[in-house]
Design a protein around this motif. Structure first.
Motif, PDB file in Angstrom:
ATOM      1  N   UNK A  99      50.295  94.162 -14.100  1.00 46.66           N
ATOM      2  CA  UNK A  99      49.503  94.559 -15.358  1.00 46.66           C
ATOM      3  C   UNK A  99      49.270  95.889 -15.573  1.00 46.66           C
ATOM      4  N   UNK A 100      49.392  96.729 -14.743  1.00 43.35           N
ATOM      5  CA  UNK A 100      49.121  98.163 -15.081  1.00 43.35           C
ATOM      6  C   UNK A 100      50.379  99.070 -15.304  1.00 43.35           C
ATOM      7  N   UNK A 101      51.516  98.136 -15.272  1.00 45.90           N
ATOM      8  CA  UNK A 101      52.859  98.756 -15.595  1.00 45.90           C
ATOM      9  C   UNK A 101      52.680  99.174 -17.201  1.00 45.90           C
ATOM     10  N   UNK A 102      53.706 100.100 -17.501  1.00 43.45           N
ATOM     11  CA  UNK A 102      53.776 100.562 -18.784  1.00 43.45           C
ATOM     12  C   UNK A 102      54.612  99.605 -19.975  1.00 43.45           C
ATOM     13  N   UNK A 103      55.674  98.988 -19.402  1.00 43.29           N
ATOM     14  CA  UNK A 103      56.619  98.260 -20.517  1.00 43.29           C
ATOM     15  C   UNK A 103      56.151  96.983 -20.485  1.00 43.29           C
ATOM     16  N   UNK A 104      56.367  96.220 -21.453  1.00 44.13           N
ATOM     17  CA  UNK A 104      56.183  94.541 -21.675  1.00 44.13           C
ATOM     18  C   UNK A 104      56.932  93.876 -20.541  1.00 44.13           C
ATOM     19  N   UNK A 105      58.152  94.373 -20.149  1.00 46.42           N
ATOM     20  CA  UNK A 105      58.924  93.709 -19.376  1.00 46.42           C
ATOM     21  C   UNK A 105      58.551  93.579 -17.897  1.00 46.42           C
ATOM     22  N   UNK A 165      59.231  86.169  -9.267  1.00 45.56           N
ATOM     23  CA  UNK A 165      59.553  87.065  -9.876  1.00 45.56           C
ATOM     24  C   UNK A 165      61.155  87.146 -10.043  1.00 45.56           C
ATOM     25  N   UNK A 166      61.667  87.276  -8.834  1.00 45.19           N
ATOM     26  CA  UNK A 166      63.202  87.015  -9.109  1.00 45.19           C
ATOM     27  C   UNK A 166      63.645  86.003  -9.567  1.00 45.19           C
ATOM     28  N   UNK A 167      63.074  84.628  -9.556  1.00 50.33           N
ATOM     29  CA  UNK A 167      63.636  83.593 -10.174  1.00 50.33           C
ATOM     30  C   UNK A 167      63.249  83.647 -11.656  1.00 50.33           C
ATOM     31  N   UNK A 168      62.395  84.264 -12.179  1.00 51.04           N
ATOM     32  CA  UNK A 168      62.289  84.366 -13.513  1.00 51.04           C
ATOM     33  C   UNK A 168      63.236  85.278 -14.109  1.00 51.04           C
ATOM     34  N   UNK A 169      63.247  86.489 -13.445  1.00 48.67           N
ATOM     35  CA  UNK A 169      64.486  87.361 -13.770  1.00 48.67           C
ATOM     36  C   UNK A 169      66.005  86.790 -13.848  1.00 48.67           C
ATOM     37  N   UNK A 170      66.069  85.868 -12.825  1.00 41.71           N
ATOM     38  CA  UNK A 170      67.398  85.385 -12.944  1.00 41.71           C
ATOM     39  C   UNK A 170      67.860  84.588 -13.859  1.00 41.71           C
ATOM     40  N   UNK A 171      66.648  83.577 -13.915  1.00 42.56           N
ATOM     41  CA  UNK A 171      66.974  82.818 -15.097  1.00 42.56           C
ATOM     42  C   UNK A 171      66.995  83.382 -16.445  1.00 42.56           C
ATOM     43  N   UNK A 172      66.311  84.198 -17.011  1.00 38.57           N
ATOM     44  CA  UNK A 172      66.292  85.107 -18.160  1.00 38.57           C
ATOM     45  C   UNK A 172      67.874  85.621 -18.125  1.00 38.57           C
ATOM     46  N   UNK A 173      68.239  86.207 -16.978  1.00 41.21           N
ATOM     47  CA  UNK A 173      69.533  87.017 -16.998  1.00 41.21           C
ATOM     48  C   UNK A 173      70.663  85.727 -17.420  1.00 41.21           C
ATOM     49  N   UNK A 174      70.593  84.444 -16.810  1.00 36.35           N
ATOM     50  CA  UNK A 174      71.638  83.358 -17.256  1.00 36.35           C
ATOM     51  C   UNK A 174      71.398  83.152 -18.660  1.00 36.35           C
ATOM     52  N   UNK A 175      70.223  83.294 -19.053  1.00 30.59           N
ATOM     53  CA  UNK A 175      69.988  83.011 -20.608  1.00 30.59           C
ATOM     54  C   UNK A 175      70.609  84.108 -21.479  1.00 30.59           C
ATOM     55  N   UNK A 176      71.031  85.242 -20.887  1.00 26.31           N
ATOM     56  CA  UNK A 176      71.210  86.308 -21.705  1.00 26.31           C
ATOM     57  C   UNK A 176      70.312  87.218 -22.255  1.00 26.31           C
ATOM     58  N   UNK A 177      69.168  87.323 -21.205  1.00 27.28           N
ATOM     59  CA  UNK A 177      68.068  88.105 -21.583  1.00 27.28           C
ATOM     60  C   UNK A 177      67.809  88.849 -20.537  1.00 27.28           C
ATOM     61  N   UNK A 178      67.806  90.451 -20.729  1.00 20.94           N
ATOM     62  CA  UNK A 178      67.364  91.197 -19.537  1.00 20.94           C
ATOM     63  C   UNK A 178      66.332  92.334 -20.155  1.00 20.94           C
ATOM     64  N   UNK A 179      66.130  93.302 -19.274  1.00 20.25           N
ATOM     65  CA  UNK A 179      65.406  94.255 -19.633  1.00 20.25           C
ATOM     66  C   UNK A 179      66.052  95.231 -20.713  1.00 20.25           C
ATOM     67  N   UNK A 180      65.188  95.111 -21.696  1.00 20.29           N
ATOM     68  CA  UNK A 180      65.806  96.009 -22.836  1.00 20.29           C
ATOM     69  C   UNK A 180      65.908  97.625 -22.559  1.00 20.29           C
ATOM     70  N   UNK A 181      65.308  98.041 -21.701  1.00 18.55           N
ATOM     71  CA  UNK A 181      65.399  99.395 -21.268  1.00 18.55           C
ATOM     72  C   UNK A 181      66.578  99.601 -20.231  1.00 18.55           C
ATOM     73  N   UNK A 182      67.058  98.695 -19.942  1.00 18.76           N
ATOM     74  CA  UNK A 182      68.229  98.982 -18.694  1.00 18.76           C
ATOM     75  C   UNK A 182      69.557  98.495 -19.416  1.00 18.76           C
ATOM     76  N   UNK A 183      69.595  97.799 -20.416  1.00 14.80           N
ATOM     77  CA  UNK A 183      70.711  97.361 -20.932  1.00 14.80           C
ATOM     78  C   UNK A 183      70.782  97.754 -22.568  1.00 14.80           C
ATOM     79  N   UNK A 184      71.873  98.383 -22.800  1.00 12.34           N
ATOM     80  CA  UNK A 184      72.202  98.945 -23.848  1.00 12.34           C
ATOM     81  C   UNK A 184      73.270  97.832 -24.847  1.00 12.34           C
ATOM     82  N   UNK A 185      72.860  96.749 -25.143  1.00 10.99           N
ATOM     83  CA  UNK A 185      73.606  95.740 -25.769  1.00 10.99           C
ATOM     84  C   UNK A 185      73.116  95.374 -27.039  1.00 10.99           C
ATOM     85  N   UNK A 186      73.711  95.704 -28.221  1.00  8.53           N
ATOM     86  CA  UNK A 186      73.128  95.288 -29.362  1.00  8.53           C
ATOM     87  C   UNK A 186      73.083  93.927 -29.579  1.00  8.53           C
ATOM     88  N   UNK A 187      73.840  92.905 -29.130  1.00  6.27           N
ATOM     89  CA  UNK A 187      73.786  91.473 -29.226  1.00  6.27           C
ATOM     90  C   UNK A 187      72.603  90.767 -28.350  1.00  6.27           C
TER      91      UNK A 187
END
Length: 340
Positions: free
Chosen positions: A270-276, A219-241
């Motif tokens: 799978x029981x969590x609310x947000x897609x992320x 899980x941490x590896x996937x989140x870290x790789x996405x962060x390197x690619x400029x993709x994070x949890x949309x609920x935590x980051x307010x970045x229009x770009x």
């Protein structure tokens, strides 16, 4: 050239980067730099920082397009220079994770990946899935109907054509020398629908101080790789770009163990609310090498391991023995004996 112009240091720069990658002591590098064989340690550090900055921007630029696939795997480093402690007196092995990014080619567009919600509505992991949308469980037989395979004028399908070509190829290659004279008459298999061969740009991600041997590590590896690619949890980051990944899927490649860990992580979340949070965007794709390993394992358990299947004269193990005997008759006794 280097002695007359300090900027003409292509060979020295490559030597310096190589020495740095092999953990050469700084005193050795400085000595080689004085001899004109390498650049200095300070120059090497400046080059590494420059290359890291370029790689960072390239990863961000590719990741934000949402047209990137990710691949990651674990590797171990033996840190022999680590100072021993009471808790870890002999543990010098460091478990890390490396990753790669590469663009999706062959005309793939973002709209092709905009299917996260549709897949989630039909996913067996969805506790609120509509059973009518999930449909009938598919099997391997349904793969045979993906492409039309109508017989031609002489009654042969595409599979029949390939089986015929394979039989003639084996007859020429493995049968008595008489059939080898027809080698020039056997053409290559007919090309029906070929995937164009393109050169794919591969960008190495930053090494992660994570061990993907656990569910949490994956899980941490996937989140870290996405962060390197400029993709994070949309609920935590307010970045229009930043691209919103909620409606899209991202392909992750890895070995079969990685696939099992990702599947277990998605089941737990799978029981969590947000897609992320439920990792709805993650689609695992096994590597070709590990797919071949799985196929070989299936062949072993079905056609080789059971003792009953070896008694049939048409069994796979009997065919292997015949192939080995043919190699012995051809003079390659060592290879034939190993096969038998």
């Amino acid at each position: 050239m280097h002695s007359t112009n300090r900027k003409s240091n292509g060979l020295q720069s490559l030597s310096g980067i190589f020495l740095q990658s092999t953990h050469t002591p700084q005193k050795v590098i400085e000595t080689l730099a004085q001899m004109g064989i390498s650049v200095s340690v300070d120059v090497i550090h400046a080059v590494v920082r420059s290359l890291s900055a370029e790689s960072y921007h390239a990863i961000q630029q590719l990741g934000k397009t949402l047209l990137a696939a990710y691949a990651y795997d674990n590797f171990d480093v033996n840190l022999k220079t680590t100072n021993p402690t009471v808790e870890k007196s002999t543990d010098t092995l460091k478990h890390l994770t490396s990753g790669l990014l590469f663009p999706l080619v062959h005309g793939v567009v973002c709209e092709d990946l905009r299917c996260s919600q549709v897949l989630w509505e039909r996913s067996p992991l969805n506790p609120h899935a509509n059973q009518l949308l999930m449909g009938v469980q598919r099997g391997w037989e349904d793969l045979l109907s993906l492409h039309k395979n109508s017989p031609n004028g002489v009654g042969l399908t595409r599979r029949d054509h390939f089986s015929l070509w394979k039989m003639l190829s084996d007859l020429i290659q493995f049968s008595p020398p008489y059939f080898s004279r027809f080698k020039d008459h056997l053409c290559a298999p007919e090309m029906i629908e070929a995937i164009p061969v393109v050169k794919t740009l591969i960008i190495a991600a930053r090494t992660m101080d994570l061990s993907n041997s656990t569910i949490a590590g994956n899980i941490q590896s996937i989140v870290n790789l996405l962060q390197q690619g400029g993709i994070e949890n949309p609920d935590d980051v307010d970045d229009p770009e930043m691209s919103d990944i909620s409606e899209y899927v991202v392909l992750f490649h890895g070995d079969l163990g990685t696939g099992e860990q990702i599947q277990a992580a998605q089941q737990c979340h799978s029981i969590k609310g947000s897609p992320w949070n439920r990792m709805q965007h993650v689609i695992f794709v096994p590597g070709l090498f590990h797919l071949k390993m799985a196929c070989a394992d299936v062949i072993w358990w079905i056609f080789i391991q059971p003792s009953a299947v070896r008694e049939d004269v048409m069994s796979l193990i009997q065919d292997v023995g015949i192939q080995g005997l043919q190699y012995v008759l051809k003079g390659d006794a060592k290879l034939g004996t190993n096969i038998i």
